[in-house]
Design a protein around this motif. Structure first.
Motif, short mmCIF file in Angstrom:
data_model
loop_
_atom_site.label_atom_id
_atom_site.label_comp_id
_atom_site.label_asym_id
_atom_site.label_seq_id
_atom_site.Cartn_x
_atom_site.Cartn_y
_atom_site.Cartn_z
N LEU A 48 0.84 -1.21 0.00
CA LEU A 48 0.00 0.00 0.00
C LEU A 48 0.87 1.25 0.00
N TYR A 49 1.88 1.27 0.83
CA TYR A 49 2.75 2.44 0.93
C TYR A 49 3.45 2.70 -0.40
N ARG A 50 3.98 1.65 -1.03
CA ARG A 50 4.63 1.81 -2.34
C ARG A 50 3.62 2.26 -3.39
N LEU A 51 2.42 1.71 -3.34
CA LEU A 51 1.40 2.03 -4.32
C LEU A 51 1.00 3.50 -4.27
N ILE A 52 0.71 4.02 -3.09
CA ILE A 52 0.25 5.41 -3.02
C ILE A 52 1.36 6.37 -3.44
N HIS A 53 2.61 6.02 -3.18
CA HIS A 53 3.71 6.85 -3.65
C HIS A 53 3.83 6.77 -5.17
N ARG A 54 3.58 5.60 -5.74
CA ARG A 54 3.61 5.47 -7.20
C ARG A 54 2.52 6.32 -7.85
N ILE A 55 1.33 6.29 -7.28
CA ILE A 55 0.23 7.10 -7.82
C ILE A 55 0.60 8.58 -7.75
N ALA A 56 1.20 9.00 -6.64
CA ALA A 56 1.61 10.40 -6.49
C ALA A 56 2.68 10.77 -7.52
N GLU A 57 3.57 9.84 -7.83
CA GLU A 57 4.64 10.12 -8.80
C GLU A 57 4.13 10.18 -10.23
N ILE A 58 3.28 9.23 -10.62
CA ILE A 58 2.85 9.16 -12.02
C ILE A 58 1.57 9.94 -12.29
N GLY A 59 0.81 10.26 -11.25
CA GLY A 59 -0.41 11.04 -11.43
C GLY A 59 -1.49 10.34 -12.23
N ALA A 60 -1.58 9.01 -12.08
CA ALA A 60 -2.58 8.24 -12.81
C ALA A 60 -3.37 7.37 -11.84
N PRO A 61 -4.65 7.18 -12.12
CA PRO A 61 -5.45 6.32 -11.25
C PRO A 61 -5.05 4.86 -11.39
N GLN A 62 -5.36 4.08 -10.37
CA GLN A 62 -5.04 2.66 -10.36
C GLN A 62 -6.29 1.88 -9.95
N TYR A 63 -6.39 0.68 -10.47
CA TYR A 63 -7.53 -0.19 -10.18
C TYR A 63 -6.99 -1.57 -9.82
N ASN B 79 -1.13 23.92 -8.93
CA ASN B 79 0.11 23.85 -9.69
C ASN B 79 0.32 22.48 -10.35
N GLY B 80 -0.67 21.59 -10.21
CA GLY B 80 -0.59 20.28 -10.82
C GLY B 80 0.15 19.24 -10.00
N ARG B 81 0.58 19.58 -8.79
CA ARG B 81 1.25 18.61 -7.92
C ARG B 81 0.22 17.72 -7.25
N ILE B 82 0.50 16.43 -7.17
CA ILE B 82 -0.40 15.49 -6.50
C ILE B 82 -0.33 15.77 -5.00
N VAL B 83 -1.49 16.06 -4.41
CA VAL B 83 -1.55 16.38 -2.98
C VAL B 83 -2.41 15.40 -2.19
N SER B 84 -3.25 14.63 -2.89
CA SER B 84 -4.15 13.70 -2.22
C SER B 84 -4.42 12.50 -3.11
N ILE B 85 -4.87 11.44 -2.46
CA ILE B 85 -5.36 10.26 -3.18
C ILE B 85 -6.71 9.91 -2.57
N ILE B 86 -7.72 9.84 -3.44
CA ILE B 86 -9.06 9.42 -3.01
C ILE B 86 -9.24 7.99 -3.49
N GLY B 87 -9.83 7.18 -2.65
CA GLY B 87 -10.01 5.79 -3.03
C GLY B 87 -11.32 5.23 -2.50
N ALA B 88 -11.72 4.12 -3.06
CA ALA B 88 -12.89 3.38 -2.59
C ALA B 88 -12.53 1.90 -2.67
N ALA B 89 -13.00 1.15 -1.68
CA ALA B 89 -12.72 -0.28 -1.65
C ALA B 89 -13.93 -1.04 -1.14
N ALA C 73 -10.35 1.27 -6.26
CA ALA C 73 -9.82 2.28 -7.17
C ALA C 73 -9.15 3.34 -6.32
N LEU C 74 -8.00 3.81 -6.76
CA LEU C 74 -7.27 4.88 -6.10
C LEU C 74 -6.99 5.94 -7.15
N CYS C 75 -7.34 7.18 -6.84
CA CYS C 75 -7.25 8.25 -7.83
C CYS C 75 -6.53 9.46 -7.26
#
Length: 173
Positions: A105-120, A147-157, A139-141
């Protein structure tokens, strides 16, 4: 996890088939806000625009720039019950979410923040809240600042039972 594909010709995100209603609602709402493939602004996203019955499945993680960790801002009641604890207000790295913190989970949320793409993801979960739940659909979005920087991740499970709860199965003997 699966990268969600952006179709630049039709200017829309293409998600795999989602069977969970709360997960599908989040994916559809996030995609509608992602104009021209741009990550939606955190300030424009509100869970109130989602069906109320899915709020309990939501979680919101805010990036802490100083530490690079994420703070759990929202941890829906369904997730609280499933995980055995309310992690609202705690950092993901210290929350001790069973079987997932400091690992996938920790690696995943950092990956989403780096690439700026949703994951399923749909499949076996990394943690077993009650021992009779095995599969999860989620889904994690990412959400961005002005400024376009990723500041949050919203998800549903949503978790799926694998059959009868262990207690019910034992009671039959």
């Amino acid at each position: 996890m699966t990268d969600v594909i952006y179709d630049s010709t039709n200017r829309r995100f293409i998600w795999p088939t989602i069977t969970s209603e709360p997960v599908q609602a989040l994916a559809a709402h996030w995609s509608a806000l992602a104009k021209n493939g741009q990550v939606p602004l955190r300030e424009r996203f509100t869970p109130l625009d989602l069906p109320a019955r899915g709020w309990k499945n939501l979680f919101l993680l805010d990036l802490c720039p100083a530490s690079g960790d994420f703070l759990v801002r929202v941890h829906g009641t369904y997730l609280v019950e499933s995980s055995g604890g309310d992690f609202t207000g705690r950092r993901v790295n210290e929350a001790e979410i069973p079987g997932s913190t400091r690992t996938a989970l920790y690696r995943l949320i950092h990956r989403i923040a780096e690439i700026g793409a949703p994951q399923y993801y749909k499949g076996e979960t990394l943690f077993r809240p009650p021992n009779w739940m095995r599969d999860v659909e989620q889904a994690l979005c990412p959400l961005a600042d002005e400024n376009g920087r990723i500041v949050s991740i919203i998800g549903a499970a949503e978790f799926a039972p694998i059959g009868k709860p262990a207690e019910a199965a034992l009671a039959e003997f």
